[in-house]
Every structure is written in structure tokens, then in C-alpha cells.
Design an enzyme around this catalytic site. Structure first.
Site, PDB file in Angstrom:
ATOM      1  N   GLN A  91       0.907  -1.099  -0.007  1.00  0.00           N
ATOM      2  CA  GLN A  91       0.146  -0.092  -0.088  1.00  0.00           C
ATOM      3  C   GLN A  91       0.814   1.064   0.084  1.00  0.00           C
ATOM      4  O   GLN A  91       0.640   2.226  -0.758  1.00  0.00           O
ATOM      5  CB  GLN A  91      -0.989   0.121   1.234  1.00  0.00           C
ATOM      6  CG  GLN A  91      -2.238  -1.138   1.023  1.00  0.00           C
ATOM      7  CD  GLN A  91      -2.782  -0.973  -0.018  1.00  0.00           C
ATOM      8  OE1 GLN A  91      -3.434   0.200  -0.401  1.00  0.00           O
ATOM      9  NE2 GLN A  91      -2.844  -2.037  -0.885  1.00  0.00           N
ATOM     10  N   HIS A 106      -8.864  -1.944   2.842  1.00  0.00           N
ATOM     11  CA  HIS A 106      -8.350  -3.329   2.712  1.00  0.00           C
ATOM     12  C   HIS A 106      -7.739  -3.676   4.111  1.00  0.00           C
ATOM     13  O   HIS A 106      -7.416  -2.942   5.038  1.00  0.00           O
ATOM     14  CB  HIS A 106      -7.002  -3.282   2.113  1.00  0.00           C
ATOM     15  CG  HIS A 106      -7.138  -2.782   0.734  1.00  0.00           C
ATOM     16  ND1 HIS A 106      -6.390  -1.513   0.542  1.00  0.00           N
ATOM     17  CD2 HIS A 106      -7.593  -3.230  -0.430  1.00  0.00           C
ATOM     18  CE1 HIS A 106      -6.954  -1.078  -0.981  1.00  0.00           C
ATOM     19  NE2 HIS A 106      -7.315  -2.292  -1.546  1.00  0.00           N
ATOM     20  N   ASP A 135      -5.712  -6.975  -5.800  1.00  0.00           N
ATOM     21  CA  ASP A 135      -5.666  -5.705  -6.619  1.00  0.00           C
ATOM     22  C   ASP A 135      -5.886  -6.265  -8.256  1.00  0.00           C
ATOM     23  O   ASP A 135      -6.185  -5.599  -9.084  1.00  0.00           O
ATOM     24  CB  ASP A 135      -4.421  -5.416  -6.534  1.00  0.00           C
ATOM     25  CG  ASP A 135      -4.161  -4.162  -5.539  1.00  0.00           C
ATOM     26  OD1 ASP A 135      -5.612  -4.039  -4.848  1.00  0.00           O
ATOM     27  OD2 ASP A 135      -3.178  -3.738  -4.779  1.00  0.00           O
TER      28      ASP A 135
END
Lengths: 433, 433
Positions: free
Chosen positions: B259, B328, B361
Site C-alpha cells: 500500500q 483493505h 488488486d
């Protein structure tokens, strides 16, 4: 006089485009005032809300009096006439029965690669519901917002309803009770929206705010969006009636007027395949306007935004309906079901001559909070979904990761996101090693 | 160094509130510029779009070159390496298989009063999808937006992707082809959003616009909202990992970095019930940061917004997770399913050690467009629902109207909406007379 259009006329497209594009709202610019109110409530909490309530609603409150007590609510609700109570109970029950069916299902499955996938729905924890005060303080709107929230499972539902000069509609408090509302605050305007969104010393913040309101409320909702969720910003109400000649012109006239009486900016449109029927409806509207209590409002709406459109056939009517994308659509034709399958852009459809839109406003069951201003092209009416959110779930087994992980790594590298790829690669290496 | 918190510390609440409230976005104020661009495109159409594309993307186009031709797309797509094509095909298939299951059902039933009620879902007719150009031109994002739109049944799907200096990512065009996109325009920025919302001589307007973009695109989407529908305005990406000591610190470090490498404003948080494990993860992050390609970005994100929170037990972890409401959420614990039932406010949950978020993703199946900035408290990730809208249906028989109409009339009168009541009364009188 409303505008008369005919699809056979050479200038029809121009006239219809003008009708679609007509500016119907004249919102005052209150953005700076609202920004100031929100900042004040964020900075000073209850003290600001108390001051603003004295200023705008001429009500002197103290922080401990912002909420109605249970005893106060019971006392006020006791004034409701039994017939009104029975009507409101019927409405609440029917709205609940409809919305219970909207609850979506959770899902979980394992796919051929061994990945377990799914989703789970959960309610918003706390929701705030705005109810206007004064003339437009509608118990039906409270039900239409509160019942779906409670059906969705919202634990804490707080209502804000201003009580200018101490005035309160007992039916609004009864509706709050019937739908299981947990807290009722006698505050309104942008200060109520700010208090619900950011919280004060006595009002806990909520996660989502719904409900109609004036320009201040609408601007405040837009401003707090992001900090909390909001429902749509509703524009003036609209109805489109598609009717053939086998209807009572007076019934159709009343249906058109039941939107027009809401607001001078409301819009009522009739599409018919019989020009003489259209003229008969126009005459019936004029007759009813002579005696209607709200004739000033309804007359202005009909004069400025009303329209009667004559079409060759119902196929043409469906095409025009889809371009209008009306909030409310009444189909008063021989086979309303067949026509309804063609009129796909509409908030709510009312089928047949015994389903006046007003039934749907109160006791039909479906929600009366619906998309306006052509937004039915891309949005839906209020529902339990507005008070739920979905969490997606994924679980890979080592075998599943071995099967699909290399593709993820490849795509991550193609997007120059190295750590993404490495987080997959580290696991794959363990599996292979 | 990221911040280290411990729920046993006396100042924990203050420190945690600071973490939740940290301002992570620094959007430049581009509102006036965007307003000017939208007005220009509305006034001059293609000519404005061509000029603005030359100015911002250094591309000289003519109106007939705004769209890629089929032949151009085929030629560019032919350059894609077979391994990349296979990975993208796998992603498209898995995303499609997941989203097909989201299609909601229509309903119709007749209730005990004889009212036929229900609803019907229908797709948005035309949707526009924005894809950023340059470095953040992600084929995976195109799939995540386009596949649900096509699964929903959107008839016309137009993509806008800027091609600064003529640069185009062949994988983006391949993703468009794989997902059934109908039109691809080489335009970007606020001018692309304006063209999609209002249309030009060569670009027909759409009903809904989705997809990520820079500050200009985000402001433009907010401004055209109402004229068209939009998806959420995404903030910087976030991940929360809840992990016990039975994990490889390096795997968790890579998940946090995947991230952090997106954006200096991204946020990565670890919650663990083992302080030594937390320190081991921090050390692993530092080691990986030495060599990571995007270490400047990932390092800044980890330093400014990263956090490691030590908790007494997993119950505490779940409570904190719900207050964070992460985009997430990875659950790397012995029983991730049990924990996932308590972590209800999250965009997407990844269960167990073999489900790194990066799999989600690209190829997991669930959507990667998810609510950021704590908005998972009240909103959901992108889905087929974003490209559908619901029309409610109601049909009363004469008997049904006789049963429930009087309650509607009573409530209409209580709300001083006389025409509403009369539209019901006129029908009841016929039935009674």
C-alpha cells in the site's frame, strides 16, 4: 396554460428539448452561511446549536433539552386522533413489509482454483434522519426514511426535527415511535446536519444522514458528505402520466395536480395518444384549480412547467418517457405491464387506473424518496441498501495462490508496483521451496 | 519511523484519535480552473477538447481523431507480450466470474390486500470510464470498472484515457478490448469528464462516470454530479493488517509496503497482539525499504502515516479495526473467519496468510475500487450495482384501493395535500357509487 406538444409537429424536438432543459430550481446561494454554521458547531458544539436554534427557530433550549424525553414524546403522541394513528400504523406496516424483501443476501463460494470468495452485508451503525419543520413536516417522509434504516439493522437512529416557535407535528413523533427511532432532537437547519455529522457534547455523531430539507439543509449535507454518507439531494417533485382515452379525465387531472400542489417548481406531464383526451384533461385541471386549497402553488406549477404531449402511439410514449426519466410514472393504458417493460428509466411506476401516485406516497409500500431531475437514468429510490454496506471476502489456499498468484505478480510488475509483486512472490517461493 | 501505539498506554485514546484524524490529503485548489474548462467544453465542444488536449497532453488532434479506431487499437494491442496477455485474460475472467454473482433479482408479488408490488433492475444506458494516463495508467483499474459495467448490461461504455506526448499503455487498450469497451478516447483531465457528461459533436453524453483520476478529474466529477451519476471520490489507499506472532514478518512487511508504495499519502497499519512481532515487522519493512524501487514514496508513507498498534487480544483488534474502517483488511490470525465476523466496517477482507492484498488488486475476483478515508462505515466498493438502478412497481386492484386508499386519503389530509387525497377519493367514490 401548460405547454401542448405533438410529436407530429416539425418543431417537436426543439420544444421537447426545451421542456427537458427547463431550469426548475432557484436555490438561493447560502454556501458561505452554511460553512460558517458548520464551523461554529464543530468548534463550540452544544452551545452553538443552542444559540442557532434560538436565532432561527425562536426556541430557548439548554443542552439537556435538545432531545425530546420519552415522557414528552408520549404526552405529545397522545394527542393524535385514533383514525390518524390507525392510518399511520397501516402505512408503517406496509412500508416495512415491502422493504423487508429488499434485504440482500450474503454469499460465499469456493471456485475451481480453490479460492474462497464472497461478500457480507452489514448495517451502518448510526444514522441521522432530517425531518423539516413547519408546513412540510411530513410523518410519511419520516416513515419512508426510518423504516428502511431499521429494517437494515441500523442500531442507532437519531431524528432531527426543528420546532419553530415550539410547534411540533404530533404525527411526526408518532411516526418516529412506530418506526423505532432511538433519539429525537428539536433542532433543524445546517446546525442540525453539523451536529449529526460531527457530534456535540450531547449528540453522538452518526455515519450517514438522510432526509429532505430546505436549501440550507441541502448545502450542509453536500458539505458534510465524505465525513458521513448522505442520500441524494432531492429536487422538485415530478410526475409523468401516460394515459389513453379510456380514462376519466378528472382522475388524471387530480394525479397531475397532486404533484403540482407540492411546489411551484414541481412538474406534471401527460403523454397521450388521443389529442381530444389531452384537452379534456387540461379542462379538468382548470376546473379543479378553481377550488383546490393549494391552487396558487399548483396553478403556478402547472402554468410554468406542466405539459401535455400528444403522440402517435405508445411506443413513442415509452421513448419519450425514457428521455424524461421521471421520478413518478403512471401508466393508465390497456396493458400497463407491457408498457412498463419499455419504460426502464423511472423511479417508481404506478400501473393501471386504480393506482394513483398518492397511494404510493403513503401506503403502497415502495419508498416515496425517489430520484428527481432525470437522475432515474442512473440512480434509484431510497431502500434498505442505503443503510447497508458490503464487505468483500477472499481467501486463498496455498494451491489457489500457486494457481493465480503468478498472474498477479506479472500484472503488478507491468504496473511498476514492485512490492505488490514481492508480496505474492515471497509466498510463492515458500511454496516452491 | 512509523508511530508505535499500545492500548495499555494511558495516552492511547489520544494517540489513536490523532492517527484517525490525520490529514492525509493535500489537494490543490483547482476548482476555478476546472469550472472554466467545463464551461469551455460545454460551449465549444470538440474544438475546446482538441485545444485543451494540445495544451495539457502536447497532442495535436482533430475531432475525427479523438477516438482510437479499431485498427489503431488492434495494432497497439498486438505489441503486448503473450505472458502479459494471459495474465490480463485470467484477471478479466476472474473479475467477471465474481461480479456475475452480484446481479440482483427482480421481484413481484401480490400482498394480502390485493396490491401487486415489486421492483425491476435495469442498467444505466451509457457509462464513461476515466483511466489516468502516464505512470498510474493501470489496466487492472480499467478491468475493475469496465467488467462490472458490462456485466450489469451497460449498452455503451466509453473510456477516456489521456495519451500525454502520444504515450499509451498497450495493456490498457487490451483491457478495454477484453472487457467489451465500445469507444476509447485519447483525452483526459477535466475536459474528458466534461465531454463525457455533456457530450460534444463527436462524443455522445453518458449517464454515469466512474474511475480514478487526479485532482482536476476529481473536482470535475464532483461538478458534473447530478447531470450524470459518479462513483465515489477515492482518497489515498489504506491497509490494515491484523496479525499474530505466527506469521513471517517479511510477508507482513511486504503487504504493508504494497500500500505504501502507491502514494506518499497512503497509510499502512499493523495491529498485533505480540509486541516483539510488531518490532520484527518494523525491522523487515526497513530492510525491504533499502532496495525497493519505489522506496522514496513507500518510505515517506510509512514514516508519515504508518503505525504499529499493540493490543491485549484480538477482540480489541476488532474494535479498533471497526473504528478505522479500513479500505483493505488482512486477517493473518489462527481463525480469520471468526475474526472477520467482528470486523464489519471494511471495504475488503483478505483472510489468512496466503491472501496478500495484492492478489485482490488483480486476480482475486472482488473489486479493487473500495471506500477510503473511513467511508467503509457507510459505503461499499464498486460493483454491478453501481451500473444498475431499481424501478419500484405498484398496482392496486379496485379492492386493494378500497382497502388501503382511505388511510392514504387521511394521511394526505393530515399533511394538507388536498389533491393527493382527492386523487384517491375520486376513485373510491366510483367504487362505492
Amino acid at each position: 396554460m401548460p405547454v401542448f406538444l405533438d410529436t407530429r409537429a416539425t418543431d417537436f424536438e426543439t420544444a421537447f428539448a426545451a421542456l427537458l432543459g427547463a431550469k426548475r430550481e432557484d436555490s438561493p446561494d447560502v454556501d458561505a452561511v452554511v460553512a460558517g454554521i458548520i464551523a461554529d458547531v464543530r468548534a463550540r458544539g452544544d452551545a452553538a446549536v443552542v444559540e442557532l436554534t434560538e436565532k432561527f427557530d425562536r426556541m430557548r433550549l439548554t443542552a439537556d433539552k435538545l432531545a425530546f424525553s420519552g415522557a414528552e414524546i408520549d404526552e405529545i403522541v397522545a394527542r393524535v386522533a385514533p383514525e390518524d394513528r390507525a392510518a399511520l400504523e397501516l402505512a408503517a406496516e406496509r412500508i416495512r413489509a415491502y422493504h423487508v424483501r429488499q434485504m440482500p443476501e450474503d454469499a460465499e463460494w469456493t471456485d475451481p482454483d480453490g479460492a474462497t470468495l464472497g461478500w457480507r452485508w452489514s448495517p451502518v451503525s448510526a444514522a441521522g434522519l432530517y425531518v423539516p419543520g413547519g408546513l412540510a413536516s411530513y410523518p410519511s417522509s419520516l416513515l419512508m426514511n426510518a423504516v428502511p434504516a431499521k429494517v437494515a439493522g441500523v442500531e442507532r437512529l437519531a431524528v432531527a426535527v426543528p420546532t419553530p416557535d415550539g410547534q411540533v407535528n404530533p404525527l411526526v413523533l408518532l411516526a418516529a415511535k412506530l418506526s423505532g427511532v432511538d433519539e429525537v432532537y428539536r433542532i433543524g437547519g445546517a446546525q442540525a446536519i453539523a451536529a449529526l455529522a460531527y457530534g456535540t457534547q450531547t449528540i453522538a455523531p452518526v455515519d450517514k444522514i438522510t432526509g429532505p430539507g430546505n436549501a440550507y439543509v441541502a448545502v450542509a449535507k453536500r458539505r458534510v458528505f465524505g465525513k458521513v454518507g448522505i442520500d441524494m439531494i432531492a429536487g422538485p417533485s415530478e410526475i409523468l402520466v401516460i394515459a389513453d382515452a379510456d380514462n376519466d379525465p378528472d382522475w388524471i387531472a387530480l394525479d397531475l395536480l397532486s404533484q403540482a400542489e407540492h411546489d411551484e417548481s414541481a412538474q406534471s406531464i401527460l403523454i397521450t395518444d388521443d389529442a381530444a383526451f389531452g384537452r379534456a384533461v387540461a379542462a379538468a385541471v382548470d376546473r379543479r384549480l378553481e377550488t383546490l386549497e393549494r391552487r396558487a402553488i399548483a396553478g403556478a406549477s402547472w402554468r410554468d412547467f406542466g405539459a401535455i404531449i400528444n403522440v402517435r402511439d405508445l411506443g413513442e410514449a415509452a421513448d419519450l418517457s425514457n428521455r424524461i426519466a421521471p421520478e413518478h410514472l403512471e401508466l393508465c393504458v390497456a396493458d400497463p405491464h407491457a408498457l412498463s417493460r419499455k419504460t426502464v428509466h423511472a423511479g417508481a411506476i404506478f400501473l393501471g387506473p386504480y393506482t394513483p401516485e398518492a397511494v404510493g406516497d403513503y401506503v403502497g409500500g415502495p419508498n416515496h424518496v425517489l430520484p428527481t431531475a432525470r437522475s432515474a437514468r442512473f440512480s434509484s429510490g431510497l431502500s434498505v441498501m442505503d443503510f447497508l454496506k458490503r464487505t468483500t471476502l477472499a481467501q486463498m489456499t496455498p494451491a489457489a495462490l500457486a494457481a493465480i498468484g503468478p498472474a498477479a505478480e506479472r500484472l503488478a510488475n507491468s504496473e511498476s508496483l514492485e512490492a505488490h509483486g514481492l508480496s505474492v512472490r515471497a509466498r510463492l517461493d515458500r511454496l516452491n521451496g
